[in-house]
Design a protein around this motif. Structure first.
Motif, short mmCIF file in Angstrom:
data_model
loop_
_atom_site.label_atom_id
_atom_site.label_comp_id
_atom_site.label_asym_id
_atom_site.label_seq_id
_atom_site.Cartn_x
_atom_site.Cartn_y
_atom_site.Cartn_z
N CYS A 267 0.85 -1.19 0.00
CA CYS A 267 0.00 0.00 0.00
C CYS A 267 0.89 1.24 0.00
CB CYS A 267 -0.92 0.01 1.22
SG CYS A 267 -2.16 -1.32 1.21
N GLU A 268 0.55 2.19 -0.84
CA GLU A 268 1.36 3.40 -1.00
C GLU A 268 0.52 4.62 -0.60
OE1 GLU A 268 3.55 5.96 -4.58
OE2 GLU A 268 2.31 4.20 -5.03
N ASP A 269 0.99 5.37 0.38
CA ASP A 269 0.29 6.57 0.84
C ASP A 269 0.79 7.76 0.02
OD1 ASP A 269 -1.00 8.60 2.12
OD2 ASP A 269 -0.36 8.03 4.14
N ARG A 270 -0.09 8.30 -0.80
CA ARG A 270 0.27 9.44 -1.65
C ARG A 270 -0.26 10.75 -1.10
NH1 ARG A 270 -0.67 7.06 -7.83
NH2 ARG A 270 0.87 5.35 -7.67
N GLY A 271 -0.52 10.81 0.18
CA GLY A 271 -0.99 12.05 0.79
C GLY A 271 -2.37 12.43 0.29
N CYS A 272 -2.45 13.61 -0.31
CA CYS A 272 -3.74 14.08 -0.82
C CYS A 272 -4.26 13.20 -1.95
CB CYS A 272 -3.61 15.52 -1.32
SG CYS A 272 -3.21 16.71 -0.01
N GLY A 273 -3.38 12.44 -2.57
CA GLY A 273 -3.80 11.54 -3.64
C GLY A 273 -4.40 10.25 -3.14
N GLY A 274 -4.44 10.08 -1.82
CA GLY A 274 -5.04 8.88 -1.24
C GLY A 274 -4.03 7.76 -1.07
N VAL A 275 -4.54 6.62 -0.64
CA VAL A 275 -3.71 5.43 -0.45
C VAL A 275 -3.96 4.48 -1.62
CG1 VAL A 275 -3.25 3.44 1.03
CG2 VAL A 275 -3.71 5.67 2.05
N ILE A 276 -2.88 4.08 -2.26
CA ILE A 276 -2.95 3.26 -3.47
C ILE A 276 -2.51 1.84 -3.15
CG2 ILE A 276 -2.24 3.04 -5.87
CD1 ILE A 276 -3.84 5.58 -5.24
N GLY A 277 -3.31 0.88 -3.58
CA GLY A 277 -2.95 -0.53 -3.45
C GLY A 277 -2.27 -1.02 -4.72
N HIS A 278 -1.27 -1.89 -4.55
CA HIS A 278 -0.53 -2.46 -5.68
C HIS A 278 -0.65 -3.98 -5.62
CE1 HIS A 278 1.83 1.27 -6.79
NE2 HIS A 278 1.40 1.59 -5.58
N TRP A 279 -1.01 -4.58 -6.74
CA TRP A 279 -1.10 -6.04 -6.85
C TRP A 279 -0.21 -6.52 -7.99
CZ3 TRP A 279 -5.10 -2.72 -6.20
CH2 TRP A 279 -5.91 -2.89 -5.07
N LEU A 280 0.48 -7.62 -7.77
CA LEU A 280 1.25 -8.27 -8.82
C LEU A 280 0.47 -9.51 -9.23
CD1 LEU A 280 4.85 -7.95 -7.33
CD2 LEU A 280 3.64 -6.37 -8.85
N VAL A 281 -0.17 -9.42 -10.37
CA VAL A 281 -1.10 -10.47 -10.82
C VAL A 281 -0.39 -11.37 -11.82
CG1 VAL A 281 -3.30 -10.94 -11.95
CG2 VAL A 281 -3.07 -8.97 -10.42
N SER A 282 -0.35 -12.65 -11.49
CA SER A 282 0.34 -13.61 -12.35
C SER A 282 -0.60 -14.70 -12.87
CB SER A 282 1.51 -14.26 -11.59
OG SER A 282 1.03 -14.88 -10.40
N HIS A 283 -1.89 -14.38 -12.97
CA HIS A 283 -2.84 -15.34 -13.55
C HIS A 283 -3.68 -14.62 -14.60
CE1 HIS A 283 -5.22 -13.36 -10.37
NE2 HIS A 283 -6.26 -13.59 -11.15
N SER A 284 -4.04 -15.36 -15.62
CA SER A 284 -4.91 -14.85 -16.70
C SER A 284 -4.35 -13.58 -17.34
CB SER A 284 -6.33 -14.59 -16.16
OG SER A 284 -6.88 -15.77 -15.61
N GLU A 285 -3.06 -13.60 -17.64
CA GLU A 285 -2.42 -12.48 -18.35
C GLU A 285 -1.77 -13.04 -19.62
OE1 GLU A 285 -2.53 -9.33 -17.82
OE2 GLU A 285 -3.50 -9.30 -15.85
N PRO A 286 -2.57 -13.36 -20.62
CA PRO A 286 -2.02 -14.03 -21.82
C PRO A 286 -1.01 -13.18 -22.59
CG PRO A 286 -4.30 -13.36 -22.18
CD PRO A 286 -4.02 -13.17 -20.73
N THR A 287 -1.18 -11.86 -22.59
CA THR A 287 -0.24 -11.03 -23.34
C THR A 287 1.12 -10.94 -22.65
OG1 THR A 287 -1.09 -9.03 -22.25
CG2 THR A 287 -2.08 -9.64 -24.36
N CYS A 288 1.19 -11.38 -21.40
CA CYS A 288 2.47 -11.40 -20.69
C CYS A 288 3.11 -12.79 -20.71
CB CYS A 288 2.28 -10.96 -19.24
SG CYS A 288 1.69 -9.26 -19.04
N ALA A 289 2.45 -13.74 -21.36
CA ALA A 289 2.94 -15.12 -21.36
C ALA A 289 3.94 -15.33 -22.49
CB ALA A 289 1.77 -16.09 -21.48
N THR A 290 5.13 -14.80 -22.31
CA THR A 290 6.19 -15.03 -23.29
C THR A 290 6.66 -16.48 -23.21
OG1 THR A 290 7.69 -14.15 -21.61
CG2 THR A 290 7.03 -12.66 -23.36
N HIS A 291 7.26 -16.95 -24.30
CA HIS A 291 7.76 -18.33 -24.32
C HIS A 291 8.87 -18.44 -25.36
CE1 HIS A 291 4.67 -18.22 -27.48
NE2 HIS A 291 5.42 -19.12 -28.10
N PHE A 292 9.66 -19.48 -25.21
CA PHE A 292 10.74 -19.76 -26.16
C PHE A 292 10.31 -20.88 -27.10
CE2 PHE A 292 13.13 -17.91 -22.59
CZ PHE A 292 13.82 -16.92 -23.26
#
Length: 222
Positions: free
Chosen positions: A135-160
């Motif tokens: 969680c990132e506190d940006r003061g007047c900008g509010g508190v921002i949550g960050h998630w690292l999502v590693s499921h159902s991301e087909p455009t990120c599924a690189t392969h060799f």
């Protein structure tokens, strides 16, 4: 009928029995008096302690009710929390992973927004995630949550694909084959170093978490 006279020893036993019986008869009122006094004192002590015990029990019950009430109140407050403007980054973070961000909303003034951020779940791609990675506190900008999502991301599924056996790599003690492959499904703007180094590969019955070396071969016209 004639009574058999008692022997001297029997006479002594009889006299002791009569004496003991007489003693018990004489002491019975005294014993009863002491028993009565003990019972009376116990009753008086209970009467004096009774109100205090009742007050202590009532205090504990009141404290328990207040804790339950506060728990219900906190649950109702948390039930109103929501995530606003949930969105994923334009580019992938690494193989199969994208970062998502959102701002925590509907938090009353008396509640810590940073705590609300850590306590609020989110649903991304149909999967419930209990809390943000950070969680990132940006003061007047509010508190921002960050998630690292590693499921159902087909455009990120690189392969060799299309592994090629190149010249061997010589070390001090051994000779290793050099295998090359082109990274597929790399999206424009993604960090090719991160995507390449975190993309696993399987060949020759072996599994590799990532390549030993990543190179960007830029083709230039002659």
């Amino acid at each position: 009928s004639e009574q058999t006279p008692l022997l001297p020893q029997q006479q002594n036993v009889e006299r002791k029995r009569q004496t003991t019986g007489a003693t018990l008869v004489l002491m019975s009122p005294i014993i009863m008096f002491f028993v009565f006094m003990i019972v009376s004192r116990l009753c008086d002590a209970y009467d004096r302690a009774g109100p205090a015990l009742d007050r202590d029990r009532m205090r504990r019950e009141w404290e328990s009710e207040m804790r339950d009430h506060e728990k219900i109140r906190q649950e109702r407050i948390r039930a109103r929390f929501a995530w606003d403007d949930l969105k994923g980054d334009q580019h992938c973070l690494q193989h199969g992973m994208r970062r998502y961000t959102a701002r925590i909303a509907n938090v009353p003034r008396e509640y810590d927004p940073a705590t609300a951020c850590t306590e609020t779940a989110v649903e991304i791609h149909g999967m419930r995630i209990p809390s943000p990675n950070r969680c990132e506190d940006r003061g007047c900008g509010g508190v921002i949550g960050h998630w690292l999502v590693s499921h159902s991301e087909p455009t990120c599924a690189t392969h060799f694909d299309n592994f090629k056996d190149k010249e061997s790599f010589m070390s001090r003690d051994d000779c290793y084959p050099r295998i090359e492959s082109h990274l597929e499904n790399l999206q424009p703007g993604d960090d090719w170093r991160n995507m390449c180094s975190t993309t696993p590969a399987n060949f020759w019955g072996l599994h590799f978490d990532g390549p030993g070396v990543c190179e960007d071969w830029v083709c230039c016209p002659f």
